[in-house]
Write a protein that holds these residues in place. Structure first.
Motif, PDB file in Angstrom:
ATOM      1  N   TYR A  65       0.922  -1.018  -0.229  1.00  0.00           N
ATOM      2  CA  TYR A  65       0.302  -0.395  -0.201  1.00  0.00           C
ATOM      3  C   TYR A  65       0.859   1.682  -0.063  1.00  0.00           C
ATOM      4  CZ  TYR A  65       0.632  -0.395   5.102  1.00  0.00           C
ATOM      5  OH  TYR A  65       1.659  -0.292   6.549  1.00  0.00           O
ATOM      6  N   SER A  66       0.265   2.559  -0.104  1.00  0.00           N
ATOM      7  CA  SER A  66       0.898   3.847  -0.138  1.00  0.00           C
ATOM      8  C   SER A  66       0.219   4.444   1.166  1.00  0.00           C
ATOM      9  CB  SER A  66       0.943   4.282  -2.121  1.00  0.00           C
ATOM     10  OG  SER A  66       1.272   4.099  -2.867  1.00  0.00           O
ATOM     11  N   MET A  67       0.936   5.644   0.693  1.00  0.00           N
ATOM     12  CA  MET A  67       1.015   6.447   2.187  1.00  0.00           C
ATOM     13  C   MET A  67       0.587   7.872   1.207  1.00  0.00           C
ATOM     14  SD  MET A  67      -0.342   4.438   4.036  1.00  0.00           S
ATOM     15  CE  MET A  67       0.031   5.619   6.114  1.00  0.00           C
ATOM     16  N   GLY A  68      -0.180   8.431   2.407  1.00  0.00           N
ATOM     17  CA  GLY A  68       0.301  10.371   1.423  1.00  0.00           C
ATOM     18  C   GLY A  68      -0.246  11.033   3.072  1.00  0.00           C
ATOM     19  N   TRP A  69       0.968  12.124   2.560  1.00  0.00           N
ATOM     20  CA  TRP A  69       0.767  13.192   4.017  1.00  0.00           C
ATOM     21  C   TRP A  69      -0.469  14.486   3.314  1.00  0.00           C
ATOM     22  CZ3 TRP A  69       1.063  12.798   8.425  1.00  0.00           C
ATOM     23  CH2 TRP A  69       2.528  12.065   9.349  1.00  0.00           C
ATOM     24  N   PHE A  70      -1.504  14.657   3.726  1.00  0.00           N
ATOM     25  CA  PHE A  70      -2.194  15.969   3.254  1.00  0.00           C
ATOM     26  C   PHE A  70      -1.888  16.661   4.363  1.00  0.00           C
ATOM     27  CE2 PHE A  70      -3.953  14.043  -0.333  1.00  0.00           C
ATOM     28  CZ  PHE A  70      -3.735  12.953  -0.608  1.00  0.00           C
ATOM     29  N   ARG A  71      -2.397  18.373   4.464  1.00  0.00           N
ATOM     30  CA  ARG A  71      -2.786  19.280   5.285  1.00  0.00           C
ATOM     31  C   ARG A  71      -3.558  20.371   5.198  1.00  0.00           C
ATOM     32  NH1 ARG A  71       2.880  22.506   3.930  1.00  0.00           N
ATOM     33  NH2 ARG A  71       2.532  23.991   2.432  1.00  0.00           N
ATOM     34  N   GLN A  72      -4.077  20.949   6.692  1.00  0.00           N
ATOM     35  CA  GLN A  72      -5.088  21.917   6.157  1.00  0.00           C
ATOM     36  C   GLN A  72      -5.258  22.775   7.056  1.00  0.00           C
ATOM     37  OE1 GLN A  72      -9.019  20.109   6.467  1.00  0.00           O
ATOM     38  NE2 GLN A  72      -9.642  22.087   5.746  1.00  0.00           N
ATOM     39  N   ALA A  73      -3.958  24.262   6.498  1.00  0.00           N
ATOM     40  CA  ALA A  73      -4.344  25.334   7.124  1.00  0.00           C
ATOM     41  C   ALA A  73      -6.297  25.979   7.221  1.00  0.00           C
ATOM     42  CB  ALA A  73      -3.915  26.339   6.424  1.00  0.00           C
ATOM     43  N   PRO A  74      -5.313  26.592   8.276  1.00  0.00           N
ATOM     44  CA  PRO A  74      -6.835  27.468   8.327  1.00  0.00           C
ATOM     45  C   PRO A  74      -7.613  28.029   8.034  1.00  0.00           C
ATOM     46  CG  PRO A  74      -5.177  27.734  10.627  1.00  0.00           C
ATOM     47  CD  PRO A  74      -4.539  27.068   9.444  1.00  0.00           C
ATOM     48  N   ALA A 116       0.780  16.905   0.589  1.00  0.00           N
ATOM     49  CA  ALA A 116       2.110  17.274   0.565  1.00  0.00           C
ATOM     50  C   ALA A 116       3.214  16.288  -0.176  1.00  0.00           C
ATOM     51  CB  ALA A 116       2.002  17.383   1.950  1.00  0.00           C
ATOM     52  N   ALA A 117       3.106  14.943   0.145  1.00  0.00           N
ATOM     53  CA  ALA A 117       4.055  14.058   0.217  1.00  0.00           C
ATOM     54  C   ALA A 117       3.229  12.910   0.168  1.00  0.00           C
ATOM     55  CB  ALA A 117       4.894  13.883   0.598  1.00  0.00           C
ATOM     56  N   ALA A 118       3.803  11.784  -0.784  1.00  0.00           N
ATOM     57  CA  ALA A 118       3.634  10.795  -0.862  1.00  0.00           C
ATOM     58  C   ALA A 118       4.492   9.569  -1.151  1.00  0.00           C
ATOM     59  CB  ALA A 118       2.575  10.059  -1.456  1.00  0.00           C
ATOM     60  N   ILE A 119       4.562   8.652  -0.745  1.00  0.00           N
ATOM     61  CA  ILE A 119       5.335   7.611  -1.075  1.00  0.00           C
ATOM     62  C   ILE A 119       4.809   6.091  -0.760  1.00  0.00           C
ATOM     63  CG2 ILE A 119       5.155   6.983   1.403  1.00  0.00           C
ATOM     64  CD1 ILE A 119       8.645   6.551   1.077  1.00  0.00           C
ATOM     65  N   TYR A 138      -2.115  17.970   9.575  1.00  0.00           N
ATOM     66  CA  TYR A 138      -0.905  17.674   9.022  1.00  0.00           C
ATOM     67  C   TYR A 138      -2.123  16.444   8.990  1.00  0.00           C
ATOM     68  CZ  TYR A 138       2.242  19.908   7.206  1.00  0.00           C
ATOM     69  OH  TYR A 138       3.475  21.781   6.863  1.00  0.00           O
ATOM     70  N   TYR A 139      -2.623  15.254   8.016  1.00  0.00           N
ATOM     71  CA  TYR A 139      -2.866  14.287   7.901  1.00  0.00           C
ATOM     72  C   TYR A 139      -2.425  13.334   6.982  1.00  0.00           C
ATOM     73  CZ  TYR A 139      -7.359  17.090   9.034  1.00  0.00           C
ATOM     74  OH  TYR A 139      -7.357  18.177  10.319  1.00  0.00           O
ATOM     75  N   CYS A 140      -1.764  12.180   7.396  1.00  0.00           N
ATOM     76  CA  CYS A 140      -2.006  10.691   6.774  1.00  0.00           C
ATOM     77  C   CYS A 140      -3.308  10.380   6.806  1.00  0.00           C
ATOM     78  CB  CYS A 140      -0.726   9.779   7.558  1.00  0.00           C
ATOM     79  SG  CYS A 140      -1.379   8.771   8.981  1.00  0.00           S
ATOM     80  N   ALA A 141      -2.781   9.581   5.290  1.00  0.00           N
ATOM     81  CA  ALA A 141      -3.426   9.188   4.416  1.00  0.00           C
ATOM     82  C   ALA A 141      -2.997   7.258   4.061  1.00  0.00           C
ATOM     83  CB  ALA A 141      -4.507   9.747   3.352  1.00  0.00           C
ATOM     84  N   TYR A 142      -4.142   6.787   3.072  1.00  0.00           N
ATOM     85  CA  TYR A 142      -3.528   5.218   3.117  1.00  0.00           C
ATOM     86  C   TYR A 142      -4.501   4.820   1.967  1.00  0.00           C
ATOM     87  CZ  TYR A 142      -4.298   0.385   3.076  1.00  0.00           C
ATOM     88  OH  TYR A 142      -4.967  -0.746   2.264  1.00  0.00           O
ATOM     89  N   THR A 143      -3.763   4.353   0.558  1.00  0.00           N
ATOM     90  CA  THR A 143      -4.022   3.690   0.039  1.00  0.00           C
ATOM     91  C   THR A 143      -3.786   2.421  -0.674  1.00  0.00           C
ATOM     92  OG1 THR A 143      -5.050   4.118  -3.163  1.00  0.00           O
ATOM     93  CG2 THR A 143      -2.816   4.707  -1.568  1.00  0.00           C
ATOM     94  N   PRO A 144      -4.572   2.038  -1.563  1.00  0.00           N
ATOM     95  CA  PRO A 144      -3.596   0.181  -1.167  1.00  0.00           C
ATOM     96  C   PRO A 144      -3.046   0.373  -3.379  1.00  0.00           C
ATOM     97  CG  PRO A 144      -6.465   0.093  -1.922  1.00  0.00           C
ATOM     98  CD  PRO A 144      -6.418   1.248  -1.125  1.00  0.00           C
ATOM     99  N   ARG A 145      -3.383   1.513  -3.727  1.00  0.00           N
ATOM    100  CA  ARG A 145      -2.945   1.481  -5.445  1.00  0.00           C
ATOM    101  C   ARG A 145      -1.921   2.596  -5.511  1.00  0.00           C
ATOM    102  NH1 ARG A 145      -7.450   3.588  -3.620  1.00  0.00           N
ATOM    103  NH2 ARG A 145     -10.156   2.952  -4.441  1.00  0.00           N
TER     104      ARG A 145
END
Length: 123
Positions: A32-41, A48-51, A94-101
């Motif tokens: 699975y791949s992982m990503g980081w996203f972010r949300q400012a006020p 932001a990034a993915a691997i 900052y949020y991490c997220a999961y994808t099987p893609r």
């Protein structure tokens, strides 16, 4: 069901560094791949990034390229985001997220999300 827990956010001065991490548990895919996203006020959540699973493919947004590095330790089911040369505009949840893609910048490609960790950069 996949459960993601972020940690390692905090308060830092401009020019400093932080390295939040994200641990995955539950019924993860074999790869699975992982990503980081972010949300400012007051702003929408942004990529932001993915691997990729082996770490051979990484993707960065233009806003963080050259300053942030994403990495993972599959033995620990953990992904990291090394953030250097931080700027006040990096302040966000900052949020991490999961994808099987494959790794992607598109939020809708991610199936599971963590609860987020606050990063605050003071000027």
């Amino acid at each position: 069901q996949v459960h993601l827990v972020e940690s390692g956010g905090g308060l830092v001065q401009a020019g400093g560094s932080l390295s939040p991490s994200c641990s995955a548990s539950g019924r993860t895919a074999n790869r699975y791949s992982m990503g980081w996203f972010r949300q400012a006020p007051g702003k929408e959540r942004e990529f932001a990034a993915a691997i990729s699973w082996l770490g051979t493919v990484t993707v960065y947004s233009d806003a963080v390229k050259g300053r942030f590095t994403i990495a993972r330790d599959n033995a620990k089911n953990t992904v990291y985001l090394q953030m250097n040369s931080l700027k006040p505009e990096d302040t966000a949840v900052y949020y991490c997220a999961y994808t099987p893609r494959i790794p992607t910048q598109k939020q809708w490609d991610y199936d599971y999300w963590g609860q987020g960790t606050q990063v605050t950069v003071s000027s």
